[in-house]
Design a protein around this motif. Structure first.
Motif, PDB file in Angstrom:
ATOM      1  N   ALA A  42       0.832  -1.209   0.000  1.00  0.00           N
ATOM      2  CA  ALA A  42       0.000   0.000   0.000  1.00  0.00           C
ATOM      3  C   ALA A  42       0.867   1.261   0.000  1.00  0.00           C
ATOM      4  O   ALA A  42       0.568   2.243  -0.694  1.00  0.00           O
ATOM      5  N   THR A  43       1.982   1.219   0.757  1.00  0.00           N
ATOM      6  CA  THR A  43       2.906   2.363   0.793  1.00  0.00           C
ATOM      7  C   THR A  43       3.522   2.609  -0.575  1.00  0.00           C
ATOM      8  O   THR A  43       3.632   3.752  -1.040  1.00  0.00           O
ATOM      9  N   ILE A  44       3.928   1.517  -1.245  1.00  0.00           N
ATOM     10  CA  ILE A  44       4.521   1.645  -2.585  1.00  0.00           C
ATOM     11  C   ILE A  44       3.507   2.234  -3.563  1.00  0.00           C
ATOM     12  O   ILE A  44       3.822   3.129  -4.359  1.00  0.00           O
ATOM     13  N   PHE A  45       2.270   1.746  -3.495  1.00  0.00           N
ATOM     14  CA  PHE A  45       1.251   2.264  -4.421  1.00  0.00           C
ATOM     15  C   PHE A  45       0.952   3.739  -4.131  1.00  0.00           C
ATOM     16  O   PHE A  45       0.716   4.525  -5.046  1.00  0.00           O
ATOM     17  N   ASP A  46       0.976   4.113  -2.833  1.00  0.00           N
ATOM     18  CA  ASP A  46       0.770   5.523  -2.471  1.00  0.00           C
ATOM     19  C   ASP A  46       1.822   6.414  -3.113  1.00  0.00           C
ATOM     20  O   ASP A  46       1.523   7.528  -3.589  1.00  0.00           O
ATOM     21  N   LEU A  47       3.075   5.931  -3.125  1.00  0.00           N
ATOM     22  CA  LEU A  47       4.159   6.700  -3.735  1.00  0.00           C
ATOM     23  C   LEU A  47       3.937   6.847  -5.249  1.00  0.00           C
ATOM     24  O   LEU A  47       4.140   7.920  -5.820  1.00  0.00           O
ATOM     25  N   MET A  48       3.516   5.751  -5.878  1.00  0.00           N
ATOM     26  CA  MET A  48       3.230   5.804  -7.319  1.00  0.00           C
ATOM     27  C   MET A  48       2.099   6.792  -7.607  1.00  0.00           C
ATOM     28  O   MET A  48       2.155   7.586  -8.556  1.00  0.00           O
ATOM     29  N   GLU A  49       1.061   6.756  -6.779  1.00  0.00           N
ATOM     30  CA  GLU A  49      -0.098   7.619  -6.974  1.00  0.00           C
ATOM     31  C   GLU A  49       0.287   9.090  -6.797  1.00  0.00           C
ATOM     32  O   GLU A  49      -0.139   9.954  -7.562  1.00  0.00           O
ATOM     33  N   LYS A  50       1.133   9.346  -5.790  1.00  0.00           N
ATOM     34  CA  LYS A  50       1.581  10.717  -5.539  1.00  0.00           C
ATOM     35  C   LYS A  50       2.420  11.235  -6.707  1.00  0.00           C
ATOM     36  O   LYS A  50       2.259  12.373  -7.157  1.00  0.00           O
ATOM     37  N   PHE A  51       3.310  10.394  -7.208  1.00  0.00           N
ATOM     38  CA  PHE A  51       4.149  10.793  -8.337  1.00  0.00           C
ATOM     39  C   PHE A  51       3.299  11.038  -9.584  1.00  0.00           C
ATOM     40  O   PHE A  51       3.576  11.937 -10.373  1.00  0.00           O
ATOM     41  N   GLY A  52       2.241  10.245  -9.754  1.00  0.00           N
ATOM     42  CA  GLY A  52       1.338  10.441 -10.885  1.00  0.00           C
ATOM     43  C   GLY A  52       0.614  11.772 -10.818  1.00  0.00           C
ATOM     44  O   GLY A  52       0.219  12.332 -11.843  1.00  0.00           O
ATOM     45  N   GLY A  53       0.402  12.293  -9.594  1.00  0.00           N
ATOM     46  CA  GLY A  53      -0.250  13.591  -9.453  1.00  0.00           C
ATOM     47  C   GLY A  53       0.560  14.686 -10.126  1.00  0.00           C
ATOM     48  O   GLY A  53       0.051  15.456 -10.923  1.00  0.00           O
ATOM     49  N   TYR A  54       1.852  14.775  -9.810  1.00  0.00           N
ATOM     50  CA  TYR A  54       2.759  15.699 -10.492  1.00  0.00           C
ATOM     51  C   TYR A  54       4.163  15.383 -10.020  1.00  0.00           C
ATOM     52  O   TYR A  54       4.568  15.791  -8.934  1.00  0.00           O
ATOM     53  N   GLY A  55       4.931  14.652 -10.804  1.00  0.00           N
ATOM     54  CA  GLY A  55       6.236  14.183 -10.361  1.00  0.00           C
ATOM     55  C   GLY A  55       7.382  14.762 -11.149  1.00  0.00           C
ATOM     56  O   GLY A  55       7.334  14.859 -12.371  1.00  0.00           O
ATOM     57  N   PHE A  56       8.418  15.213 -10.450  1.00  0.00           N
ATOM     58  CA  PHE A  56       9.670  15.648 -11.059  1.00  0.00           C
ATOM     59  C   PHE A  56      10.803  14.823 -10.460  1.00  0.00           C
ATOM     60  O   PHE A  56      10.848  14.597  -9.246  1.00  0.00           O
ATOM     61  N   ASN A  57      11.764  14.417 -11.320  1.00  0.00           N
ATOM     62  CA  ASN A  57      12.979  13.878 -10.722  1.00  0.00           C
ATOM     63  C   ASN A  57      13.900  15.044 -10.367  1.00  0.00           C
ATOM     64  O   ASN A  57      13.673  16.187 -10.756  1.00  0.00           O
ATOM     65  N   LYS A  58      14.954  14.788  -9.622  1.00  0.00           N
ATOM     66  CA  LYS A  58      15.765  15.885  -9.064  1.00  0.00           C
ATOM     67  C   LYS A  58      16.476  16.688 -10.136  1.00  0.00           C
ATOM     68  O   LYS A  58      16.564  17.915 -10.048  1.00  0.00           O
ATOM     69  N   SER A  59      17.002  16.017 -11.176  1.00  0.00           N
ATOM     70  CA  SER A  59      17.726  16.758 -12.206  1.00  0.00           C
ATOM     71  C   SER A  59      16.784  17.685 -12.977  1.00  0.00           C
ATOM     72  O   SER A  59      17.151  18.802 -13.357  1.00  0.00           O
ATOM     73  N   HIS A  60      15.565  17.203 -13.179  1.00  0.00           N
ATOM     74  CA  HIS A  60      14.560  18.019 -13.865  1.00  0.00           C
ATOM     75  C   HIS A  60      14.235  19.249 -13.019  1.00  0.00           C
ATOM     76  O   HIS A  60      14.181  20.381 -13.519  1.00  0.00           O
ATOM     77  N   SER A  61      14.035  19.063 -11.743  1.00  0.00           N
ATOM     78  CA  SER A  61      13.725  20.164 -10.827  1.00  0.00           C
ATOM     79  C   SER A  61      14.871  21.173 -10.788  1.00  0.00           C
ATOM     80  O   SER A  61      14.653  22.384 -10.784  1.00  0.00           O
ATOM     81  N   ALA A  62      16.120  20.659 -10.764  1.00  0.00           N
ATOM     82  CA  ALA A  62      17.282  21.553 -10.698  1.00  0.00           C
ATOM     83  C   ALA A  62      17.387  22.397 -11.967  1.00  0.00           C
ATOM     84  O   ALA A  62      17.669  23.600 -11.908  1.00  0.00           O
ATOM     85  N   ALA A  63      17.126  21.778 -13.134  1.00  0.00           N
ATOM     86  CA  ALA A  63      17.200  22.514 -14.395  1.00  0.00           C
ATOM     87  C   ALA A  63      16.135  23.609 -14.446  1.00  0.00           C
ATOM     88  O   ALA A  63      16.420  24.742 -14.864  1.00  0.00           O
ATOM     89  N   TYR A  64      14.924  23.289 -14.004  1.00  0.00           N
ATOM     90  CA  TYR A  64      13.850  24.286 -13.981  1.00  0.00           C
ATOM     91  C   TYR A  64      14.191  25.427 -13.020  1.00  0.00           C
ATOM     92  O   TYR A  64      13.938  26.600 -13.310  1.00  0.00           O
ATOM     93  N   ALA A  65      14.750  25.094 -11.871  1.00  0.00           N
ATOM     94  CA  ALA A  65      15.096  26.123 -10.880  1.00  0.00           C
ATOM     95  C   ALA A  65      16.142  27.080 -11.446  1.00  0.00           C
ATOM     96  O   ALA A  65      16.055  28.304 -11.256  1.00  0.00           O
ATOM     97  N   LEU A  66      17.143  26.542 -12.161  1.00  0.00           N
ATOM     98  CA  LEU A  66      18.197  27.370 -12.732  1.00  0.00           C
ATOM     99  C   LEU A  66      17.627  28.317 -13.798  1.00  0.00           C
ATOM    100  O   LEU A  66      17.926  29.512 -13.811  1.00  0.00           O
ATOM    101  N   ILE A  67      16.773  27.791 -14.677  1.00  0.00           N
ATOM    102  CA  ILE A  67      16.166  28.626 -15.717  1.00  0.00           C
ATOM    103  C   ILE A  67      15.272  29.695 -15.098  1.00  0.00           C
ATOM    104  O   ILE A  67      15.254  30.856 -15.529  1.00  0.00           O
TER     105      ILE A  67
END
Length: 478
Positions: A42-67
């Motif tokens: 259930a915990t694993i599925f919760d993580l998947m569901e949360k990421f499906g809501g709006y998920g960024f990996n760290k490198s993507h977030s860092a690139a957006y922050a820099l721009i």
């Protein structure tokens, strides 16, 4: 299975809660059969569901922050250059051009019209202003722009006829010049737009003749190295300039939007007072929100329902863009006469959103100039006590009695020490708000003394949604 996995991927991507709920049970059951505890599954599925809501990996977030940091720095320290570059990057999108021109106005950065002597292909910086790029003018291609820039390298164009004489008329044809006249690119040459349009055929004739004579080798036999130039310029008729409405219409035709002005400018006070959204900000409103928007009717598609009643899909345009409004038959019967081209209207309705578009389903529609009469709840007259005496109050009383209507009236008495007394007038002085009342009170008092205000409860409901419960108007106003 691969099919199940793909169904789950679609549900996550499109945020379909019903399918996600069904997959949760199957996931937990399958994980349990493979030796994972139900709690962990259930915990694993919760993580998947949360990421499906709006998920960024760290490198993507860092690139957006820099721009985000870089663009914020440029906008803060080089706003003119930044917005000129932004406009250039969006030259293929009229909606985005309109959005960023409005942003320029909010920052008090003038956007100058195209100019045959100053404009280049892109939007450029002209002092503390932005000069419109020629490539954004309809019917003006890059070949024509290159020909114009090449012809003016030696010296600027001195006149409309000088332009036609020096540019390559094979590249800069009649259609190109018409668009440049309509958008104001020749305004600095001295002639009115109406005159240039009226003399266009003569000017092209003159230019072709001048170029032919200049390039004819036989003409050099008697004139030395330089070919003789035509002496007599064509006569230009003294034609009255187009009125503002016609000029703006041609501007919109050639640029795709209004630049030097807007037909709604005269309604700015009403729009700021009675609207809660515009064609740009409505995109941020939640689905089902109640909003009020004002604009010009730009197109109407009328259809018949299955019951034989008429309804319409209407395009409303304001200073920020355009929006489709659905007018169902129950409302169409009462407001169909308003749905004519260029009519200024005020529409109240519910936001309807999907992944691709935002629309408005109209609940009510009125002519924009009737806004104060229809939706104003109270009229407030501000009086400066130092400039008010008994005689002035008696004249004000007589004036107010000539404008009976549905709106409550209030006097605000402002003292010299920043004190204020508020007096609610009796029902006998309920008023009809509108330009006539404002004009006459201003003439009497010598200053802009009249304010009109909407009901605070109504404004609160528009802000927080149609289902808002309010504990009195004071709480709503707060």
């Amino acid at each position: 299975s691969m099919a199940d996995a793909d169904d789950l991927r679609k549900a996550m991507g499109k945020k379909i809660t019903e399918i996600m709920a069904a997959h949760r049970e199957r996931f937990i059951q399958g994980a349990t059969e493979n030796g994972v505890t139900p709690e962990k599954a259930a915990t694993i599925f919760d993580l998947m569901e949360k990421f499906g809501g709006y998920g960024f990996n760290k490198s993507h977030s860092a690139a957006y922050a820099l721009i985000a940091y870089q663009t914020a720095y440029l906008k803060a320290h080089f706003p003119v250059e930044f917005l000129a570059a932004l406009l250039t990057s969006e030259m293929g999108s009229i909606d985005n051009i309109v959005k960023f021109v409005a942003e320029c106005r909010r920052h008090d950065i003038p956007v100058l019209p195209p100019d045959i002597n100053r404009s280049f292909k892109e939007f450029t910086v002209d002092g503390n202003r932005i000069r419109f790029g020629l490539v954004a003018v309809k019917n003006v291609g890059e070949g024509a722009i290159d020909a114009i820039i090449d012809a003016r390298r030696e010296r600027p164009f001195a006149s409309f006829f000088d332009f036609c004489e020096r540019v390559d008329l094979k590249k800069v044809n009649k259609r190109v010049i018409e668009s440049l006249i309509k958008c104001g690119a020749f305004d600095t040459t001295g002639l009115r737009r109406s005159q240039m349009m009226g003399a266009l055929e003569l000017a092209l004739d003159y230019g072709q003749r001048a170029q032919k004579e200049r390039c004819d080798p036989q003409m050099g036999l008697f004139g030395g190295v330089e070919c003789p130039q035509p002496v007599n310029l064509p006569a230009v008729a003294d034609i009255d300039e187009w009125d503002d409405r016609q000029k703006l219409a041609f501007e919109k035709e050639s640029l795709g939007f209004y630049l030097s002005g807007h037909p709604l400018t005269r309604f700015e006070d009403l729009l700021s007072k009675f609207t809660t959204a515009d064609a740009f900000s409505i995109k941020e409103a939640p689905d089902g929100a109640s909003v009020r928007i004002g604009g010009l009717v730009r197109g109407t598609k009328t259809i018949k329902t299955k019951k034989g009643d008429l309804m319409a899909f209407v395009t409303i345009e304001d200073m920020h863009g355009a929006l489709e409004v659905t007018v169902f038959s129950r409302l169409y019967a009462g407001c169909g006469d308003l749905l004519t081209e260029d009519n200024a209207v005020l529409v109240q309705g519910q936001v309807q959103k999907d992944e691709q578009s935002v629309k408005l389903v109209a609940d009510s529609m009125i002519a924009l100039e009737k806004a104060e009469e229809t939706w104003t709840a109270s009229v407030h007259v501000n009086l400066e006590l130092g400039r008010t005496d008994r005689d002035l109050l008696l004249r004000l009383r007589d004036l107010l009695q000539r404008f009976p209507g549905p709106c409550k009236a209030y006097l605000h008495l402002h003292g010299p020490t920043h004190t204020e007394a508020l007096i609610e007038l009796s029902d006998h002085y309920h008023l009809k708000a509108g330009p006539a009342l404002r004009r006459e009170v201003r003439e009497l008092l010598g200053y802009a003394a009249v304010e009109t205000r909407c009901t605070s409860v109504e404004r609160a409901r528009e802000r927080f949604g149609p289902g808002t419960r309010l504990n009195g108007t004071r709480a709503a106003a707060r």
